[in-house]
Motif scaffolding. Structure first.
Motif, PDB file in Angstrom:
ATOM      1  N   ILE A  26       0.987  -1.316   0.102  1.00 15.10           N
ATOM      2  CA  ILE A  26      -0.044  -0.272  -0.271  1.00 15.10           C
ATOM      3  C   ILE A  26       1.130   0.698   0.044  1.00 15.10           C
ATOM      4  CG2 ILE A  26      -1.607   1.141   1.432  1.00 15.10           C
ATOM      5  CD1 ILE A  26      -2.943  -1.190   0.176  1.00 15.10           C
ATOM      6  N   THR A  27       2.008   1.594   0.338  1.00 16.89           N
ATOM      7  CA  THR A  27       2.726   2.410   0.808  1.00 16.89           C
ATOM      8  C   THR A  27       3.962   2.529  -0.696  1.00 16.89           C
ATOM      9  OG1 THR A  27       3.240   1.810   3.280  1.00 16.89           O
ATOM     10  CG2 THR A  27       4.784   3.431   2.446  1.00 16.89           C
ATOM     11  N   ILE A  48       0.577   3.985  -3.222  1.00 15.38           N
ATOM     12  CA  ILE A  48       0.274   5.354  -2.437  1.00 15.38           C
ATOM     13  C   ILE A  48       1.432   6.191  -3.038  1.00 15.38           C
ATOM     14  CG2 ILE A  48       0.178   7.405  -0.852  1.00 15.38           C
ATOM     15  CD1 ILE A  48      -2.363   4.598  -0.781  1.00 15.38           C
ATOM     16  N   GLU A  69      12.942   3.951   5.928  1.00 15.92           N
ATOM     17  CA  GLU A  69      14.114   4.047   7.219  1.00 15.92           C
ATOM     18  C   GLU A  69      14.116   2.878   7.225  1.00 15.92           C
ATOM     19  OE1 GLU A  69      14.719   8.805   8.646  1.00 15.92           O
ATOM     20  OE2 GLU A  69      13.749   6.875   9.634  1.00 15.92           O
ATOM     21  N   ILE A 102       6.759   9.731   1.197  1.00 16.97           N
ATOM     22  CA  ILE A 102       5.367   9.483   1.944  1.00 16.97           C
ATOM     23  C   ILE A 102       6.945   8.425   2.009  1.00 16.97           C
ATOM     24  CG2 ILE A 102       4.569   7.261   1.590  1.00 16.97           C
ATOM     25  CD1 ILE A 102       3.066   9.441   0.827  1.00 16.97           C
ATOM     26  N   TYR A 103       6.276   7.863   4.245  1.00 19.80           N
ATOM     27  CA  TYR A 103       7.243   7.386   4.609  1.00 19.80           C
ATOM     28  C   TYR A 103       6.962   5.464   4.694  1.00 19.80           C
ATOM     29  CZ  TYR A 103      10.050   6.741   8.977  1.00 19.80           C
ATOM     30  OH  TYR A 103      11.282   5.672   9.628  1.00 19.80           O
ATOM     31  N   ASP A 105       0.236  17.292   5.636  1.00 20.83           N
ATOM     32  CA  ASP A 105       0.634  15.862   5.356  1.00 20.83           C
ATOM     33  C   ASP A 105      -1.454  15.223   5.571  1.00 20.83           C
ATOM     34  OD1 ASP A 105       2.857  15.723   4.971  1.00 20.83           O
ATOM     35  OD2 ASP A 105       3.084  16.126   7.489  1.00 20.83           O
ATOM     36  N   SER A 152      -4.603  10.118  -0.509  1.00 23.88           N
ATOM     37  CA  SER A 152      -4.446   8.819   0.038  1.00 23.88           C
ATOM     38  C   SER A 152      -5.680   7.748  -0.192  1.00 23.88           C
ATOM     39  CB  SER A 152      -3.279   7.987   0.522  1.00 23.88           C
ATOM     40  OG  SER A 152      -3.702   8.313   1.768  1.00 23.88           O
ATOM     41  N   GLN A 201      -5.456  -1.817   4.854  1.00 20.01           N
ATOM     42  CA  GLN A 201      -5.079  -1.493   3.951  1.00 20.01           C
ATOM     43  C   GLN A 201      -4.705   0.585   3.889  1.00 20.01           C
ATOM     44  OE1 GLN A 201      -7.354  -1.523  -0.106  1.00 20.01           O
ATOM     45  NE2 GLN A 201      -6.050  -3.645  -0.374  1.00 20.01           N
ATOM     46  N   ALA A 205      -2.639   1.631   5.877  1.00 20.72           N
ATOM     47  CA  ALA A 205      -0.870   1.660   6.394  1.00 20.72           C
ATOM     48  C   ALA A 205      -0.951   2.958   4.921  1.00 20.72           C
ATOM     49  CB  ALA A 205      -0.780   0.235   4.983  1.00 20.72           C
ATOM     50  N   ALA A 206      -2.231   2.423   4.509  1.00 22.03           N
ATOM     51  CA  ALA A 206      -2.058   4.767   3.718  1.00 22.03           C
ATOM     52  C   ALA A 206      -2.041   5.640   4.433  1.00 22.03           C
ATOM     53  CB  ALA A 206      -3.992   4.866   2.771  1.00 22.03           C
ATOM     54  N   GLN A 224      -0.725   5.330   7.740  1.00 22.23           N
ATOM     55  CA  GLN A 224       0.148   5.637   7.901  1.00 22.23           C
ATOM     56  C   GLN A 224       1.239   6.504   6.838  1.00 22.23           C
ATOM     57  OE1 GLN A 224       1.743   1.557  10.497  1.00 22.23           O
ATOM     58  NE2 GLN A 224       2.855   1.757   8.220  1.00 22.23           N
ATOM     59  N   ALA A 225       1.462   5.636   6.001  1.00 23.59           N
ATOM     60  CA  ALA A 225       2.874   6.389   5.183  1.00 23.59           C
ATOM     61  C   ALA A 225       2.360   8.051   4.801  1.00 23.59           C
ATOM     62  CB  ALA A 225       2.178   5.681   3.885  1.00 23.59           C
ATOM     63  N   CYS A 226       1.787   8.643   4.799  1.00 21.04           N
ATOM     64  CA  CYS A 226       1.131   9.637   4.759  1.00 21.04           C
ATOM     65  C   CYS A 226       1.387  10.607   5.698  1.00 21.04           C
ATOM     66  CB  CYS A 226      -0.144  10.392   4.699  1.00 21.04           C
ATOM     67  SG  CYS A 226      -1.284   9.284   3.027  1.00 21.04           S
ATOM     68  N   VAL A 229       3.393   9.399   9.077  1.00 18.48           N
ATOM     69  CA  VAL A 229       4.047   9.109   9.734  1.00 18.48           C
ATOM     70  C   VAL A 229       5.574   9.454   9.887  1.00 18.48           C
ATOM     71  CG1 VAL A 229       5.541   7.016  10.938  1.00 18.48           C
ATOM     72  CG2 VAL A 229       3.260   6.631  10.824  1.00 18.48           C
ATOM     73  N   LYS A 230       6.140  10.072  10.368  1.00 17.33           N
ATOM     74  CA  LYS A 230       7.988  10.475  10.140  1.00 17.33           C
ATOM     75  C   LYS A 230       9.102   9.760  10.757  1.00 17.33           C
ATOM     76  CE  LYS A 230       5.396  13.590   7.433  1.00 17.33           C
ATOM     77  NZ  LYS A 230       5.197  13.414   6.057  1.00 17.33           N
ATOM     78  N   ASP A 231       9.093   8.480  11.717  1.00 17.84           N
ATOM     79  CA  ASP A 231      10.103   7.745  11.700  1.00 17.84           C
ATOM     80  C   ASP A 231       9.395   6.763  13.107  1.00 17.84           C
ATOM     81  OD1 ASP A 231       8.265   9.022  15.148  1.00 17.84           O
ATOM     82  OD2 ASP A 231       9.767  11.073  14.063  1.00 17.84           O
ATOM     83  N   LYS A 244       5.511   6.011  14.502  1.00 17.05           N
ATOM     84  CA  LYS A 244       4.903   3.944  13.789  1.00 17.05           C
ATOM     85  C   LYS A 244       4.142   3.608  14.813  1.00 17.05           C
ATOM     86  CE  LYS A 244       5.539   0.269  10.858  1.00 17.05           C
ATOM     87  NZ  LYS A 244       6.765  -0.091  10.115  1.00 17.05           N
TER      88      LYS A 244
END
Lengths: 288, 441
Positions: free
Chosen positions: A23-24, A27, A38, A183-184, B30, B37, B48, B51-52, B54-56, B58-60, B64
């Protein structure tokens, strides 16, 4: 590319992934944003870019970051030897002196190559945390607008947007500005089940028991807080390969004693493992 | 459809609010990306959607963890969530009442002692024996001869001081009552607090005062310290630094930039200065006031010694002595050596100790030296210390000072403000702070 096609393409590459990963990536592709990956060393961050390039059927352009990396190594440089030769050979007359600063004399480095490419490509900016903060700031322009400015030529815009993958081992904090544009994805070490699947996918024909034993042993080592350098996925694969070469079909003391150096890379960790009874219990005592 | 979108939007906005309350940081853009997303995933597929978002957002790595916990608590059927929130709110209200009830026993001449919420929480979380000690102290003080009501303030001050020291002693036990009185009992407040508490407990070692790290935690602490030293090592070994000082001519760039003038060298281009590797000079306080941090200090010294082969190490209290670097490889030998040194546990005089470094010809400090001081900055003759620090800062590349006293308490240390003019002082009261400090270097 929709989600189903992406899943199939990645599966066709024999890449083991979970739903979160899929998914990541999906996206990032849909939103056209760079993907920042990371995680600890050896979890497969660089592999993400390689697999994605292969799955999308495009070229992979790699920029390896290091201390002191600057624009001339990452973006472009004038081919001054060629320019000098042109002047001395009298090819550049007064009228076309400005031609010395044309694309003919331009040496494209990875960033410009990715932007200038006619076809779409995957641009891997590897180990961004190793570069200096100044370079990170310079990257911001490239990553937000996918364009670069060359004073002699003007602004060059990307003909087709590259898929950008940045990787970081987290040795230093990246700036918020850079993170905001990405995107992370955080990659952790795989669990036992996933590691067995990776071993089977990469080393077809590995005895089931050996794959399971190796994955369990590696997982045990990663959970041991006294082990400083955790074994990576690539190291696990090398280890299993050497055990296979020794005709082992399961993990035993003999195999371990001869191959431990493939997963444990420093003296303190080696001493720690040798006195760890929990690790010994994972082994089959009889050599096979 | 519009109703569903509105419901989803409301839920997501509330979710973003909880994430921020739990400690995550992300921008409005964000949030917009996160909304966008959702167009690309199946909205009724929880995995899903998670995850979508989270991807946008989360930064570390910590982010998470927070995200995952908040998502799992928040995106459940409304009835389940309401039941959970109601139960938790009731528990918090009961705890609040118990804390208030508990401090009623602290009286000075039949008047309740006035304490802030934080002190009340500490008192309520203490073992019964400690509570009885404090109560009897107040009873004895109240009942003395010629004890007037004005003495209440004095008694309150003493109680607060005792509670502060007991807070360090019973840090683990006091987690139960920490922050209860100011706890928000709204749905968002409850979920955010639950997640923050879990993260705090999971990373307890990181947040614990370094003076409280006990022998069981030493291996984990050593691992963390090793990581931090690795970072420090990496930072100090960075060779290329842009200084702007022009020195050597860069022929390649010079020719390149003069092509337009037929290589007549009108414009000269210079190379950036190449910096030699920094040398670390460790100056560590082992005086009496630092004994509570000795476990940390010894581990830190040993870690630094192993990682930096070019380290010069000096220990100081009322004077400075040189440490033998070879000892670092065996921690027990090293510990014995440090503890048997003549300056271990003495009073502190940073000024005199620095004098010994600055005016000793055998001590090599240069413009490539990074001078690392580990000390609580509590010293005699702080004017001399500040003067010597000033002189030192002129002779070395950088002076870094790791202070195990929390930054909020620095105002009470005499002379510290002057020291900070000549060095970068970093709070290392917890491993987490030390980690942040190393990243800021």
């Amino acid at each position: 590319m929709n989600l189903i096609t992406l899943r199939r393409s990645l599966e066709a590459e024999n890449y083991i992934f979970d739903e979160e990963f899929l998914i990541t990536v999906h996206i990032a592709l849909k939103l056209g944003k760079p993907l920042l990956v990371e995680g600890a060393a050896g979890v497969g961050k660089t592999e993400v870019a390689k697999v994605l390039a292969s799955a999308l059927g495009v070229e992979l352009i790699r920029l390896q970051c290091y201390e002191g990396l600057d624009e001339s190594k990452a973006l472009y440089e004038w081919n001054y030897q060629k320019q000098l030769l042109s002047i001395q050979a009298g090819l550049a007359s007064e009228a076309n002196l400005s031609n010395l600063y044309s694309k003919e004399y331009l040496l494209e480095r990875p960033l410009l190559k990715a932007i200038n490419s006619e076809n779409s490509n995957v641009l891997l900016i590897d180990e961004i945390d190793k570069s200096d903060e100044e370079f990170e700031a310079f990257l911001l322009e490239v990553l937000s607008d996918f364009q670069v400015s060359i004073p002699e030529l003007g602004t060059i815009k990307a003909k087709s947007r590259p898929v950008v993958i940045l990787t970081s081992n987290n040795t230093r904090q990246l700036s918020d500005a850079l993170k905001r544009r990405c995107i992370y994805l955080f990659l952790n070490y795989p669990d036992v089940e996933k590691e067995i699947r990776i071993i089977n996918a990469r080393l077809p024909g590995v005895p089931e028991r050996l794959a399971k034993d190796a994955a369990n042993a590696v997982s045990y080592l990663r959970q041991n807080s006294r082990i400083y350098k955790k074994p990576s996925v690539a190291e696990t694969l090398d280890w299993v390969s050497s055990l296979l070469a020794m005709d082992k079909n399961r993990l035993d003391e003999d195999g371990i004693s001869k191959t431990l150096g493939l997963i444990i890379k420093n003296r303190e960790d080696m001493l720690e493992i040798r006195k760890d009874e929990g690790f010994s219990e994972l082994l089959d005592k009889k050599p096979r | 459809m519009r109703g569903l979108v509105n419901y989803l939007t409301k839920n997501l906005v509330e979710f973003f609010k909880i994430l921020r309350m739990a400690g995550m940081s992300f921008s409005v853009s964000d949030c917009i990306t996160a909304f966008k997303s959702l167009e690309f995933v199946e909205i009724f597929n929880k995995v899903q959607v998670k995850a979508a978002l989270q991807a946008c957002l989360v930064k570390d790595e910590t982010g998470k963890e927070i995200f995952s916990k908040v998502f799992d608590l928040y995106f459940v059927p409304p009835a389940v969530r309401n039941e959970y929130v109601t139960n938790r709110a009731e528990t918090i209200e009961t705890l609040k009442m118990e804390i208030e009830e508990s401090v009623k026993s602290l009286n000075f001449q039949d008047t309740q002692v006035e304490l802030t919420d934080e002190y009340k929480e500490i008192f309520a979380g203490l073992p019964e024996s400690e509570k009885i000690n404090l109560e009897s102290f107040l009873n004895t003080t109240s009942a003395g001869k010629n004890v007037r009501t004005e003495f209440k303030q004095l008694a309150e001050g003493t109680i607060k001081g005792k509670l502060t020291s007991l807070k360090q002693k019973y840090a683990q036990q006091l987690i139960q009552t920490r922050g209860v009185l100011v706890q928000d009992t709204s749905e968002a407040g409850i979920i955010a607090a639950e997640v923050s508490d879990e993260i705090l407990k999971a990373n307890d070692l990181l947040h614990r005062n370094i003076g409280e790290i006990n022998s069981e935690d030493v291996p984990a602490a050593v691992r963390l310290i090793s990581e931090l030293i690795e970072n420090l090592n990496r930072e100090l070994s960075r060779k290329y630094r842009k200084t702007g000082k022009k020195r050597r001519l860069d022929f390649k760039k010079t020719i390149q930039s003069n092509l337009s003038t037929g290589t007549v060298l009108f414009k000269l281009k210079y190379k950036n200065r190449f910096h030699s590797k920094s040398k670390l000079f460790l100056f560590c306080d082992v005086s009496a006031s630092m004994l509570q941090f000795s476990s940390f200090v010894l581990q830190f010294l040993a870690g630094i010694g192993k990682k930096f082969t070019t380290t010069e190490s000096y220990l100081f209290s009322d004077n400075a002595i040189r440490m033998n670097n070879k000892l670092y490889y065996d921690l027990s030998d090293f510990e014995t050596q440090v503890k048997s040194s003549p300056i271990w546990g003495k009073g502190t005089n940073i000024g005199v100790s620095l004098d010994g470094i600055l005016h000793n010809n055998s001590v090599i400090i240069s413009s490539s030296t990074v001078f690392l001081i580990v000390s609580d900055a509590k010293t005699l003759d702080y004017n001399l210390a500040a003067n010597n620090l000033k002189e030192l800062s002129k002779r070395v590349k950088r002076v870094l000072w790791l202070n195990p006293v929390p930054e909020k308490n620095w105002t009470g240390i005499k002379g510290l403000e002057d020291f900070t003019k000549y060095c970068t002082m970093l709070d290392c009261s917890t491993l987490e702070r030390l980690m942040v400090a190393c990243r800021r270097l």
